[in-house]
Design a protein around this motif. Structure first.
Motif, PDB file in Angstrom:
ATOM      1  N   GLY A 203       0.807  -1.215   0.000  1.00  0.00           N
ATOM      2  CA  GLY A 203       0.000   0.000   0.000  1.00  0.00           C
ATOM      3  C   GLY A 203       0.838   1.262   0.000  1.00  0.00           C
ATOM      4  N   SER A 204       1.543   1.505  -1.062  1.00  0.00           N
ATOM      5  CA  SER A 204       2.404   2.679  -1.175  1.00  0.00           C
ATOM      6  C   SER A 204       1.816   3.641  -2.195  1.00  0.00           C
ATOM      7  CB  SER A 204       3.807   2.256  -1.606  1.00  0.00           C
ATOM      8  OG  SER A 204       3.780   1.743  -2.923  1.00  0.00           O
ATOM      9  N   ARG A 205       2.579   4.668  -2.502  1.00  0.00           N
ATOM     10  CA  ARG A 205       2.131   5.637  -3.500  1.00  0.00           C
ATOM     11  C   ARG A 205       2.562   5.253  -4.912  1.00  0.00           C
ATOM     12  NH1 ARG A 205       3.182  11.517  -0.545  1.00  0.00           N
ATOM     13  NH2 ARG A 205       1.825  11.141   1.259  1.00  0.00           N
ATOM     14  N   SER A 206       3.121   4.085  -5.045  1.00  0.00           N
ATOM     15  CA  SER A 206       3.571   3.649  -6.366  1.00  0.00           C
ATOM     16  C   SER A 206       2.378   3.430  -7.286  1.00  0.00           C
ATOM     17  CB  SER A 206       4.374   2.350  -6.242  1.00  0.00           C
ATOM     18  OG  SER A 206       5.490   2.530  -5.392  1.00  0.00           O
ATOM     19  N   PRO A 207       2.562   3.676  -8.582  1.00  0.00           N
ATOM     20  CA  PRO A 207       1.470   3.436  -9.535  1.00  0.00           C
ATOM     21  C   PRO A 207       1.243   1.946  -9.726  1.00  0.00           C
ATOM     22  CG  PRO A 207       3.470   4.034 -10.695  1.00  0.00           C
ATOM     23  CD  PRO A 207       3.770   4.214  -9.231  1.00  0.00           C
ATOM     24  N   GLY A 208       0.199   1.631 -10.451  1.00  0.00           N
ATOM     25  CA  GLY A 208      -0.105   0.226 -10.697  1.00  0.00           C
ATOM     26  C   GLY A 208      -1.201  -0.271  -9.788  1.00  0.00           C
ATOM     27  N   ALA A 209      -1.404  -1.570  -9.798  1.00  0.00           N
ATOM     28  CA  ALA A 209      -2.473  -2.174  -9.005  1.00  0.00           C
ATOM     29  C   ALA A 209      -1.946  -3.419  -8.300  1.00  0.00           C
ATOM     30  CB  ALA A 209      -3.659  -2.527  -9.899  1.00  0.00           C
ATOM     31  N   VAL A 210      -2.761  -3.923  -7.395  1.00  0.00           N
ATOM     32  CA  VAL A 210      -2.434  -5.140  -6.660  1.00  0.00           C
ATOM     33  C   VAL A 210      -3.673  -6.022  -6.667  1.00  0.00           C
ATOM     34  CG1 VAL A 210      -3.132  -4.190  -4.421  1.00  0.00           C
ATOM     35  CG2 VAL A 210      -1.457  -6.041  -4.510  1.00  0.00           C
ATOM     36  N   GLY A 211      -3.468  -7.349  -6.615  1.00  0.00           N
ATOM     37  CA  GLY A 211      -4.614  -8.240  -6.683  1.00  0.00           C
ATOM     38  C   GLY A 211      -4.452  -9.477  -5.820  1.00  0.00           C
ATOM     39  N   LEU A 212      -5.560 -10.133  -5.581  1.00  0.00           N
ATOM     40  CA  LEU A 212      -5.554 -11.412  -4.868  1.00  0.00           C
ATOM     41  C   LEU A 212      -6.730 -12.257  -5.319  1.00  0.00           C
ATOM     42  CD1 LEU A 212      -8.009 -11.273  -2.595  1.00  0.00           C
ATOM     43  CD2 LEU A 212      -6.324 -10.016  -1.273  1.00  0.00           C
ATOM     44  N   LEU A 213      -6.625 -13.565  -5.050  1.00  0.00           N
ATOM     45  CA  LEU A 213      -7.719 -14.504  -5.263  1.00  0.00           C
ATOM     46  C   LEU A 213      -8.156 -15.029  -3.906  1.00  0.00           C
ATOM     47  CD1 LEU A 213      -6.367 -16.718  -8.209  1.00  0.00           C
ATOM     48  CD2 LEU A 213      -7.464 -14.469  -8.321  1.00  0.00           C
ATOM     49  N   LEU A 214      -9.458 -15.100  -3.677  1.00  0.00           N
ATOM     50  CA  LEU A 214     -10.018 -15.686  -2.463  1.00  0.00           C
ATOM     51  C   LEU A 214     -10.692 -16.996  -2.842  1.00  0.00           C
ATOM     52  CD1 LEU A 214     -10.664 -15.385   0.574  1.00  0.00           C
ATOM     53  CD2 LEU A 214     -12.765 -14.189  -0.101  1.00  0.00           C
ATOM     54  N   LEU A 215     -10.339 -18.078  -2.132  1.00  0.00           N
ATOM     55  CA  LEU A 215     -10.809 -19.417  -2.487  1.00  0.00           C
ATOM     56  C   LEU A 215     -11.540 -20.052  -1.315  1.00  0.00           C
ATOM     57  CD1 LEU A 215      -7.535 -19.040  -3.321  1.00  0.00           C
ATOM     58  CD2 LEU A 215      -8.086 -21.012  -4.693  1.00  0.00           C
ATOM     59  N   ASP A 216     -12.585 -20.803  -1.639  1.00  0.00           N
ATOM     60  CA  ASP A 216     -13.371 -21.502  -0.630  1.00  0.00           C
ATOM     61  C   ASP A 216     -13.765 -22.865  -1.190  1.00  0.00           C
ATOM     62  OD1 ASP A 216     -15.328 -21.343   1.870  1.00  0.00           O
ATOM     63  OD2 ASP A 216     -16.520 -22.043   0.171  1.00  0.00           O
ATOM     64  N   VAL A 217     -13.563 -23.929  -0.400  1.00  0.00           N
ATOM     65  CA  VAL A 217     -13.941 -25.275  -0.828  1.00  0.00           C
ATOM     66  C   VAL A 217     -15.439 -25.456  -0.610  1.00  0.00           C
ATOM     67  CG1 VAL A 217     -13.544 -27.746  -0.556  1.00  0.00           C
ATOM     68  CG2 VAL A 217     -11.662 -26.138  -0.201  1.00  0.00           C
ATOM     69  N   ASP A 218     -16.166 -25.708  -1.677  1.00  0.00           N
ATOM     70  CA  ASP A 218     -17.620 -25.843  -1.581  1.00  0.00           C
ATOM     71  C   ASP A 218     -18.003 -27.058  -0.731  1.00  0.00           C
ATOM     72  OD1 ASP A 218     -17.731 -23.699  -3.280  1.00  0.00           O
ATOM     73  OD2 ASP A 218     -18.185 -24.886  -5.061  1.00  0.00           O
ATOM     74  N   ASN A 219     -18.935 -26.822   0.186  1.00  0.00           N
ATOM     75  CA  ASN A 219     -19.504 -27.919   0.976  1.00  0.00           C
ATOM     76  C   ASN A 219     -18.436 -28.715   1.727  1.00  0.00           C
ATOM     77  OD1 ASN A 219     -21.812 -29.231   1.871  1.00  0.00           O
ATOM     78  ND2 ASN A 219     -21.741 -30.786   0.267  1.00  0.00           N
ATOM     79  N   PHE A 220     -17.405 -28.017   2.195  1.00  0.00           N
ATOM     80  CA  PHE A 220     -16.308 -28.717   2.877  1.00  0.00           C
ATOM     81  C   PHE A 220     -16.780 -29.387   4.167  1.00  0.00           C
ATOM     82  CE2 PHE A 220     -12.781 -28.721   5.955  1.00  0.00           C
ATOM     83  CZ  PHE A 220     -11.910 -29.562   5.273  1.00  0.00           C
ATOM     84  N   LYS A 221     -17.798 -28.832   4.791  1.00  0.00           N
ATOM     85  CA  LYS A 221     -18.309 -29.416   6.038  1.00  0.00           C
ATOM     86  C   LYS A 221     -18.693 -30.878   5.844  1.00  0.00           C
ATOM     87  CE  LYS A 221     -21.712 -28.542   9.695  1.00  0.00           C
ATOM     88  NZ  LYS A 221     -22.354 -29.868   9.663  1.00  0.00           N
ATOM     89  N   ALA A 222     -19.161 -31.224   4.633  1.00  0.00           N
ATOM     90  CA  ALA A 222     -19.558 -32.607   4.370  1.00  0.00           C
ATOM     91  C   ALA A 222     -18.368 -33.558   4.428  1.00  0.00           C
ATOM     92  CB  ALA A 222     -20.238 -32.711   3.005  1.00  0.00           C
ATOM     93  N   VAL A 223     -17.176 -33.053   4.112  1.00  0.00           N
ATOM     94  CA  VAL A 223     -15.980 -33.898   4.198  1.00  0.00           C
ATOM     95  C   VAL A 223     -15.741 -34.292   5.649  1.00  0.00           C
ATOM     96  CG1 VAL A 223     -13.498 -34.016   3.795  1.00  0.00           C
ATOM     97  CG2 VAL A 223     -14.953 -32.807   2.173  1.00  0.00           C
ATOM     98  N   ASN A 224     -15.773 -33.311   6.547  1.00  0.00           N
ATOM     99  CA  ASN A 224     -15.575 -33.600   7.964  1.00  0.00           C
ATOM    100  C   ASN A 224     -16.700 -34.461   8.522  1.00  0.00           C
ATOM    101  OD1 ASN A 224     -13.120 -32.218   8.350  1.00  0.00           O
ATOM    102  ND2 ASN A 224     -14.172 -30.266   8.643  1.00  0.00           N
ATOM    103  N   ASP A 225     -17.943 -34.118   8.159  1.00  0.00           N
ATOM    104  CA  ASP A 225     -19.086 -34.841   8.710  1.00  0.00           C
ATOM    105  C   ASP A 225     -19.123 -36.291   8.244  1.00  0.00           C
ATOM    106  OD1 ASP A 225     -19.829 -32.525   9.952  1.00  0.00           O
ATOM    107  OD2 ASP A 225     -21.450 -32.036   8.566  1.00  0.00           O
TER     108      ASP A 225
END
Length: 209
Positions: free
Chosen positions: A55-77
């Motif tokens: 988070g500086s004053r430099s030009p350009g952009a920054v990005g990220l990916l957010l990931l979630d495992v669908d229905n992961f609770k069923a794996v544990n259950d």
């Protein structure tokens, strides 16, 4: 060796040992604070450091990916937390192996992960680059995970967000990626999981070899 030299040597050795012990403890403490114990990836604190450095004053952009495992609770259950932990470790290892220079894999909590993309172009090229990363990550993470001969076919919802670097806030990046991730989740079918000879939440055509 004279008494004076002996005292100096002893003092030096003691001081060096103390420094090494302090340094080792500092490394240990940093690891506990910034590394996820289960997967070995960076944690939310580590992600915060990345965002603050960016988070500086430099030009350009920054990005990220957010990931979630669908229905992961069923794996544990269905298969137990030991299998669930194994699945998370495999996903973490796959995500970490996909990193390009400047990227960082992070486990936020539970079955949520982040791939920090770092610097990206600030125009449409940046959004396209993030979209390409989504496709590559999804292809790698949705390959079946075999546990005791049982293939688990997991679907992963992914949201991308890019913002200008100047004054960027991690909360804004995560909020945008979260909205995109849930749009992705609601636009696709759920995970298929083998459960005692049948598939829970099965949708025809979702299963892969």
């Amino acid at each position: 060796m004279s008494t004076t030299n002996t005292i100096l040597l002893t003092t030096t050795v003691t001081a060096t040992a103390g420094y090494l012990a302090t340094s080792a403890y500092a490394v240990h403490l940093f690891g506990r604070l910034h590394i996820d114990a289960l997967t070995g990836l960076g944690n939310r604190e580590a992600l915060g450091i990345l965002a603050r450095r960016t988070g500086s004053r430099s030009p350009g952009a920054v990005g990220l990916l957010l990931l979630d495992v669908d229905n992961f609770k069923a794996v544990n259950d269905t298969h137990g937390h030991e299998v669930g932990d194994h699945v998370l470790k495999v996903i973490a290892a796959r995500l970490d192996s996909l990193r390009l220079p400047g990227e960082r894999a992070v486990r936020l909590h539970g079955d949520e992960f982040v791939l920090w993309l770092g610097n990206v172009p600030s125009d449409e090229r940046g959004r396209q680059a993030a979209a390409h990363r989504v496709a590559a990550v999804r292809a790698a993470l949705t390959k079946p995970i075999v546990v005791d001969g049982l293939p688990l076919h997991l679907a992963v919802s992914i949201g991308a967000q890019t913002l200008p670097r100047r004054g960027v806030q991690l909360s804004a990046l995560l909020a945008g990626a979260d909205a995109a991730m849930y749009a992705d989740k609601h636009g696709r079918r759920l995970t298929s999981l083998p459960t005692a000879g049948r598939l829970r939440d099965h949708r025809p055509g979702r299963e892969s070899a």
